[in-house]
Design a protein around this motif. Structure first.
Motif, PDB file in Angstrom:
ATOM      1  N   VAL A 186     -53.501 -57.566  59.059  1.00  0.00           N
ATOM      2  CA  VAL A 186     -53.153 -58.978  58.896  1.00  0.00           C
ATOM      3  C   VAL A 186     -54.230 -59.836  59.549  1.00  0.00           C
ATOM      4  N   THR A 187     -54.690 -60.850  58.815  1.00  0.00           N
ATOM      5  CA  THR A 187     -55.674 -61.773  59.367  1.00  0.00           C
ATOM      6  C   THR A 187     -55.078 -63.172  59.427  1.00  0.00           C
ATOM      7  N   PRO A 188     -54.914 -63.739  60.615  1.00  0.00           N
ATOM      8  CA  PRO A 188     -54.419 -65.116  60.679  1.00  0.00           C
ATOM      9  C   PRO A 188     -55.567 -66.091  60.460  1.00  0.00           C
ATOM     10  N   ARG A 189     -55.268 -67.226  59.879  1.00  0.00           N
ATOM     11  CA  ARG A 189     -56.310 -68.200  59.557  1.00  0.00           C
ATOM     12  C   ARG A 189     -55.757 -69.612  59.599  1.00  0.00           C
ATOM     13  N   GLY A 190     -56.531 -70.515  60.202  1.00  0.00           N
ATOM     14  CA  GLY A 190     -56.171 -71.931  60.183  1.00  0.00           C
ATOM     15  C   GLY A 190     -56.951 -72.603  59.067  1.00  0.00           C
ATOM     16  N   SER A 191     -57.867 -73.510  59.436  1.00  0.00           N
ATOM     17  CA  SER A 191     -58.656 -74.219  58.424  1.00  0.00           C
ATOM     18  C   SER A 191     -59.846 -73.411  57.925  1.00  0.00           C
ATOM     19  N   GLY A 192     -60.141 -72.305  58.568  1.00  0.00           N
ATOM     20  CA  GLY A 192     -61.288 -71.501  58.143  1.00  0.00           C
ATOM     21  C   GLY A 192     -62.619 -72.159  58.435  1.00  0.00           C
ATOM     22  N   THR A 193     -62.656 -72.984  59.494  1.00  0.00           N
ATOM     23  CA  THR A 193     -63.904 -73.670  59.834  1.00  0.00           C
ATOM     24  C   THR A 193     -64.720 -72.923  60.889  1.00  0.00           C
ATOM     25  N   GLY A 194     -64.343 -71.678  61.160  1.00  0.00           N
ATOM     26  CA  GLY A 194     -65.061 -70.879  62.155  1.00  0.00           C
ATOM     27  C   GLY A 194     -66.487 -70.567  61.731  1.00  0.00           C
ATOM     28  N   LEU A 195     -67.265 -70.032  62.666  1.00  0.00           N
ATOM     29  CA  LEU A 195     -68.690 -69.807  62.423  1.00  0.00           C
ATOM     30  C   LEU A 195     -69.157 -68.405  62.776  1.00  0.00           C
ATOM     31  N   CYS A 196     -68.204 -67.463  62.908  1.00  0.00           N
ATOM     32  CA  CYS A 196     -68.668 -66.108  63.186  1.00  0.00           C
ATOM     33  C   CYS A 196     -67.799 -65.064  62.491  1.00  0.00           C
ATOM     34  N   GLY A 197     -67.181 -65.479  61.397  1.00  0.00           N
ATOM     35  CA  GLY A 197     -66.396 -64.510  60.624  1.00  0.00           C
ATOM     36  C   GLY A 197     -65.143 -64.044  61.338  1.00  0.00           C
ATOM     37  N   GLY A 198     -64.512 -64.928  62.084  1.00  0.00           N
ATOM     38  CA  GLY A 198     -63.306 -64.541  62.823  1.00  0.00           C
ATOM     39  C   GLY A 198     -62.054 -64.513  61.963  1.00  0.00           C
ATOM     40  N   ALA A 199     -61.949 -65.453  61.019  1.00  0.00           N
ATOM     41  CA  ALA A 199     -60.719 -65.592  60.233  1.00  0.00           C
ATOM     42  C   ALA A 199     -60.926 -65.078  58.812  1.00  0.00           C
ATOM     43  N   VAL A 200     -61.570 -63.932  58.709  1.00  0.00           N
ATOM     44  CA  VAL A 200     -61.918 -63.355  57.413  1.00  0.00           C
ATOM     45  C   VAL A 200     -61.341 -61.931  57.357  1.00  0.00           C
ATOM     46  N   ALA A 201     -60.747 -61.592  56.210  1.00  0.00           N
ATOM     47  CA  ALA A 201     -60.017 -60.323  56.102  1.00  0.00           C
ATOM     48  C   ALA A 201     -60.957 -59.162  55.791  1.00  0.00           C
ATOM     49  N   ILE A 202     -61.721 -58.722  56.775  1.00  0.00           N
ATOM     50  CA  ILE A 202     -62.733 -57.693  56.487  1.00  0.00           C
ATOM     51  C   ILE A 202     -62.127 -56.348  56.102  1.00  0.00           C
ATOM     52  N   HIS A 203     -60.855 -56.142  56.413  1.00  0.00           N
ATOM     53  CA  HIS A 203     -60.191 -54.910  55.972  1.00  0.00           C
ATOM     54  C   HIS A 203     -59.154 -55.193  54.873  1.00  0.00           C
ATOM     55  N   GLY A 204     -59.256 -56.364  54.226  1.00  0.00           N
ATOM     56  CA  GLY A 204     -58.279 -56.700  53.191  1.00  0.00           C
ATOM     57  C   GLY A 204     -56.915 -56.978  53.793  1.00  0.00           C
ATOM     58  N   GLY A 205     -55.861 -56.577  53.085  1.00  0.00           N
ATOM     59  CA  GLY A 205     -54.502 -56.759  53.599  1.00  0.00           C
ATOM     60  C   GLY A 205     -53.991 -58.175  53.433  1.00  0.00           C
ATOM     61  N   ILE A 206     -53.131 -58.571  54.373  1.00  0.00           N
ATOM     62  CA  ILE A 206     -52.447 -59.874  54.287  1.00  0.00           C
ATOM     63  C   ILE A 206     -53.231 -60.925  55.068  1.00  0.00           C
ATOM     64  N   MET A 207     -53.444 -62.084  54.462  1.00  0.00           N
ATOM     65  CA  MET A 207     -53.936 -63.216  55.229  1.00  0.00           C
ATOM     66  C   MET A 207     -52.783 -64.194  55.428  1.00  0.00           C
ATOM     67  N   ILE A 208     -52.540 -64.528  56.704  1.00  0.00           N
ATOM     68  CA  ILE A 208     -51.493 -65.514  57.014  1.00  0.00           C
ATOM     69  C   ILE A 208     -52.173 -66.854  57.257  1.00  0.00           C
ATOM     70  N   SER A 209     -51.893 -67.809  56.384  1.00  0.00           N
ATOM     71  CA  SER A 209     -52.449 -69.154  56.575  1.00  0.00           C
ATOM     72  C   SER A 209     -51.438 -70.008  57.323  1.00  0.00           C
ATOM     73  N   THR A 210     -51.898 -70.658  58.389  1.00  0.00           N
ATOM     74  CA  THR A 210     -50.988 -71.511  59.183  1.00  0.00           C
ATOM     75  C   THR A 210     -51.047 -72.977  58.741  1.00  0.00           C
ATOM     76  N   LEU A 211     -51.791 -73.251  57.660  1.00  0.00           N
ATOM     77  CA  LEU A 211     -52.043 -74.657  57.303  1.00  0.00           C
ATOM     78  C   LEU A 211     -50.777 -75.462  56.993  1.00  0.00           C
TER      79      LEU A 211
END
Lengths: 468, 468
Positions: free
Chosen positions: A72-97
């Protein structure tokens, strides 16, 4: 570790605990979700995206993912700059927007409680209306408060007011196994066991998903003034900063900016910067409760800048001029990105304040040495620098080894100057190697131990901050 | 877990890595080492005490203890209040009192680097001489900086300046297995992996032994003024606080004090408090860079206090009067202890600022309900209260169940008011049960996991904060 791929029953489960219009899979997933603001670090599509609205939904999803071994990858606005909120192993992305409610602004305790997906700009507007002030001020105002907490974002006002960590007082956290805990609260002091709150701050969504946050507010300062100080050269500009800091006046912000970056921002914004006289500028701001209080401080600093070779000192005390200067400053990252559409790489080191000039000059040398355009700006007053190596028209085979070498050299230099790998952008998956080199194996082992204490199955944002 | 008892060869080893005159065993050990400032929580003699002088010595001792499965208890001045620095499993006690060097005061970066055993009062003196300011201000000035960091001590000035956590920027840590790490540094911002520094702060010597600390300093405010405000009753006094905080002036400190406690302090100090007119007082302080700046703020607050029923507002702007008032405040704990030589118990909860009056009144009710003398004072401005139940002449069989019930009721009330178990004294071994009740099993399991990540053999200060 082998993860479970998403199956139709998993989609059905996600719909059953949320709703059909908040679950996206296959072609429905917006391509934006495959990267953050640094597409250079790769594109990775999640298998399913779910927009959550409550802590309970997040809890149910995590419990299910934990039982079924789905990353599971949690993600806000996706404005990060080092690939923190990116699903590198696939699976579920939880958007908190969609978790974007300001739950409470408590004027008695000077605290606010927000859902994690509230945008910084919306929150700022709401507290300002009540004559209150949330000091953390990262450049990216469309970031979520949750994202800011997860990277311990700093921003411009750290010189005087500190960083996000200094304002977080409590959180609601969904653990990787779906359990929900609350830590901290509307309290100023807390020595009640290990600070789970403080290990969560800056953990980039790898230890738990923060769903609600209690932050401390201050009374809104009544007056603010900015000074724009043109210098004939970058060296003269940056060498003035330690003198300002040593003068013991405390500015709210001390930013430095160069002609080329300003021009790129002018083009990006389609409007002119109020001064064209110089190669380099310091941008200072001061706040306080009375005009007199601020004047006394900035008079001293202005005098000092002129003595150190400043061309002029432009006082910005109208809202219009203030906006014009700070919106230029706010557009730097986008402007630099726009100037090199084929790519760039970024470095966000922080060094002791009296080493800023050394680092800035070092980057200017690297530019010459490698023949790669390097642009930088940053928080001269707190030692946090944002440096961008621009690909421009370099062919891949030339760019890749050069940028790798440049980054290596910058991080080495930061260590030499007793700095740290990241001041505020975090580690994500792109900077793990540099973190490792900087803090060493023993600290990395401790960090892995902490990760295991929270996430023994390594299902929450795996492959970020630490790898195991 | 079974620990190794100290053998002659262990003593020899400790002497070999330190020196003969810094290792104490058997009858040589001062009885003081068997307890902290709360002897009520039991006496436990360490088997050997060693006074360390360097990080390297600590590292060698920990490595040895780890290999030989010997428990180690680190200790500074031993001024704690919940049995944190007491060797409840025997073994080695490491005293940091001889690690008392101020290594650097860096005026450019406004940072200082100290050994962990530097006393707060010595450090304050050294920075003040350089016109600098270390804001954390716990009542106990003979505590070590290391001890302050390990309990995240708060003190009087938290209202305006925050707590110890807000000033720690870096540390050198010896891990339970003897490895040495450095975390953080002279930097203002840091988002470089999980914050080991922040999980160490407040960990009460259970995760690692901090040997050197880098703290942030501020310029020394040029002016400070205190107001002593007598009120006809405790209720009127304490109910005024939210109005002060709501006025948006920011005092440095807001303390409340009662007649009985002041009288005990007068007796203890052998000198008179400058006012006798009232049952209850607020003590406020303000600081800033000019007389005018402070005056404007305190005039408003003084007016407000008079409107809310204050008898008078006494301005303390001479050093002598200031000393007389604050030394009385500083003697409260010793004075209360002196008034009940047979024993007492303590509670250090923190509640949201607007709940302070509720908690203070609740304690006054408990006094009547149980027929046990209860004395309290504390940080009305930040919600942190220090409440003491006094044994006086009650026989043990009456005292024990009563004090247990009183503590239970206080901690329950704190939870009800959304407070926390400890504002600044920590958990030690005496308050683990209350921590457990307050944060719940899931958070306790996470804390145990963190402990295991640092100390898998549970040899460092075992039985404190978490038990396993």
């Amino acid at each position: 570790m082998e993860y479970q791929k998403i199956r139709p029953q998993d989609i059905n489960y996600l719909i059953s605990v949320t709703s059909e219009d908040r679950v996206y899979y296959g072609d429905q997933i917006n391509e934006d979700y495959s990267h953050d603001e640094m597409q250079e670090y790769g594109r990775f599509m999640p298998e399913v995206v779910v927009e959550v609205m409550t802590t309970e939904e997040v809890s149910k999803i995590m419990k299910y993912a934990y039982e079924n071994n789905i990353p599971v990858t949690p993600r806000g606005s996706g404005t990060g700059l080092c690939g923190g909120a990116v699903a590198i192993h696939g699976g579920i992305m939880i958007s908190t927007l969609k978790m974007n409610k300001i739950l409470e602004i408590d004027e008695e305790n000077l605290m606010a409680k927000v859902q994690a997906g509230v945008l910084l700009m919306d929150f700022n507007k709401a507290v300002t209306e009540k004559n209150l002030f949330y000091p953390p001020d990262p450049g990216e105002k469309s970031a979520t408060i949750g994202g800011n907490v997860m990277t311990n974002a700093g921003g411009m006002r750290a010189v005087k007011y500190g960083v996000t960590r200094d304002y977080v007082r409590g959180m609601t956290i969904v653990l990787p196994n779906g359990e929900v805990i609350e830590t901290g609260g509307k309290v100023i002091k807390n020595s009640s066991g290990y600070s789970i709150k403080d290990i969560m701050i800056g953990s980039e969504g790898t230890l738990g998903i923060v769903t609600e946050i209690i932050v401390r507010l201050l009374p809104l300062p009544k007056k603010a003034v900015s000074l724009l100080v043109p210098f004939p050269s970058l060296d003269k500009c940056i060498e003035t900063v330690p003198f300002i800091l040593r003068s013991r006046s405390i500015p709210t912000a001390v930013e430095f900016m160069q002609r080329e970056v300003i021009e790129a921002a002018e083009e990006h914004l389609g409007r002119e910067f109020p001064d064209k006289s110089a190669d380099a500028y310091l941008l200072l701001s001061f706040d306080g409760n009375s005009k007199e209080e601020i004047e006394e401080i900035y008079d001293e600093v202005a005098q000092l800048c002129l003595e150190r070779g400043a061309i002029d000192v432009l006082i910005s005390n109208t809202q219009e001029r203030h906006e014009s200067i700070w919106s230029t400053r706010g557009a730097f990252l986008e402007a630099i990105k726009g100037s090199t559409p084929e790519g760039l790489d970024e470095c966000d080191v922080v060094v002791p304040k009296n080493k800023v000039a050394d680092f800035v000059k070092f980057c200017a040398q690297l530019e010459k040495e490698f023949g790669v355009r390097i642009r930088q700006f940053g928080h001269a007053g707190d030692g946090n620098l944002h440096v961008y190596a621009c690909k421009d028209n370099l062919p891949d085979e030339e760019w890749k080894p050069k940028v790798a070498a440049i980054m290596e050299r910058m991080y080495e230099k930061a260590i030499e100057l007793e700095g740290q790998v990241s001041g505020e952008h975090g580690i994500g998956h792109a900077k793990i190697g540099f973190l490792d080199e900087s803090v060493g194996d023993v600290s990395m082992e401790i960090m892995k131990g902490i990760k295991k204490a929270f996430d023994p199955k390594n299902i929450l944002n795996p492959g970020k901050v630490v790898k195991y």
